[in-house]
Design an enzyme around this catalytic site. Sequence first.
Site, short mmCIF file in Angstrom:
data_model
loop_
_atom_site.label_atom_id
_atom_site.label_comp_id
_atom_site.label_asym_id
_atom_site.label_seq_id
_atom_site.Cartn_x
_atom_site.Cartn_y
_atom_site.Cartn_z
CG HIS A 130 -1.77 1.22 1.41
ND1 HIS A 130 -3.13 1.22 1.22
CD2 HIS A 130 -1.44 2.49 1.77
CE1 HIS A 130 -3.60 2.43 1.43
NE2 HIS A 130 -2.60 3.23 1.79
CD GLU A 131 1.82 3.49 3.70
OE1 GLU A 131 2.00 4.56 3.13
OE2 GLU A 131 0.80 3.25 4.37
CG HIS A 150 0.21 6.17 -0.97
ND1 HIS A 150 -0.91 6.79 -1.48
CD2 HIS A 150 -0.19 5.55 0.16
CE1 HIS A 150 -1.95 6.54 -0.69
NE2 HIS A 150 -1.54 5.78 0.31
CE1 TYR A 199 -4.22 9.87 0.25
CE2 TYR A 199 -4.59 11.29 2.13
CZ TYR A 199 -4.53 10.03 1.57
OH TYR A 199 -4.77 8.93 2.36
CD GLU A 209 -5.42 5.84 1.38
OE1 GLU A 209 -5.66 4.68 1.72
OE2 GLU A 209 -4.28 6.34 1.46
CG ASP A 238 -9.84 10.32 5.75
OD1 ASP A 238 -9.17 9.83 4.82
OD2 ASP A 238 -9.39 10.42 6.91
CG HIS A 276 -7.56 6.70 4.89
ND1 HIS A 276 -7.04 7.92 5.21
CD2 HIS A 276 -6.51 5.89 4.67
CE1 HIS A 276 -5.72 7.85 5.20
NE2 HIS A 276 -5.37 6.63 4.87
#
Length: 343
Positions: free
Chosen positions: A169-170, A173, A184, A193, A263, A265
């Site tokens: 996931h990281e 990005h 974002y 996301e 958000d 997320h």
Amino acid sequence: MCRYCMIVPSDVLLRLARDEDVENHTREAFRTTAQLDHQMRLLRDQTQHFTMQAVSLLGLPLINTKPPAITVYDCNNGTSLPGAAVSKPASSTDVTIKTIFETTTKVAEFFKEVFGRNSLDGAGMALQSSAHYGLNYNNAFWNGTQMAYGDGDGEIFTGFYRGDDVIAHELTHGVTQYTLQLEYQNESGGLNESMSDVFGSMFKQWRRNQTVVDADWLIGADIMGSLAKEKGYTCLRDMAAPDAAHCLAPQITSFRQYVNRMDPHNSSGVPNLAFYLAAKAVGGKSWEKTGQIWYDVFANHGSDPTMTMSAFANAIRDSAGALYPGDVSVHDAVDEAWREVGL
Ligand SMILES: [Zn+2]
């Protein structure tokens, strides 16, 4: 402009910092994490700005066919980055450092073997990660130039290095920063996301050689601590059921529930569910067909910082038709998946 991005959203950190059921020292860990995240977010805004300028001024980076250099640093529970370089992470006796090295290496292999992409920028850029970031730090993040992983408080979260999907996931990005360059915030933030969850989940499935039926579709299942499980949380997010009660960070499931400034997320639940529905309908292994369609838009559409979810959904429909012209069922499966989430 893209902000500093972590796997655990700030509203979840703040909620747990106030949770009376959680012991004081654990609540303190969540308070400190939320404060650190706020500071890091400010820093990331600057880095992203420079990367976007560099890409537009210089064009794409020079093509490098060598696999990326992978380095791991040890923050020793401090917060200065990157920390002390670890000379031989592959043979480290520290399981956190060894696992970060091994999983990062596998993520680079995944992008190369499955999608023909050499590292985050497509040109073999070095991958730098910091282990043991902060004290009981309850997050993992990409700050525009590197990854960092906290050890967790031990009650709600264990070490963030444990999640294959968390690490992928990281790193994803980082890929977004060199491809769609999604801001974002608002709809593009939700897409940003979602890209990280989609490729994070796909990496986890690829590493386990799972079909779309075998896969659990959970994000963060391997970093949940004993107290989180006691409270009924089995994951951070569930791509198959984004609003389920077992999600520590539940999400919306339809674009009709979307509101501006949500958000990322939370709004990412919409494209996450679309990917899951499409992959289930197409069948097989997620990275073989459905993942190729998502990657085609991700990598080949070009920079589109304010892309809307509807524009993304239509680009996916076009790509499905273009990549699989002889099999209309693939196009129909992705089309139906987007319709089900209101797009
Ligand atoms: Zn993220």
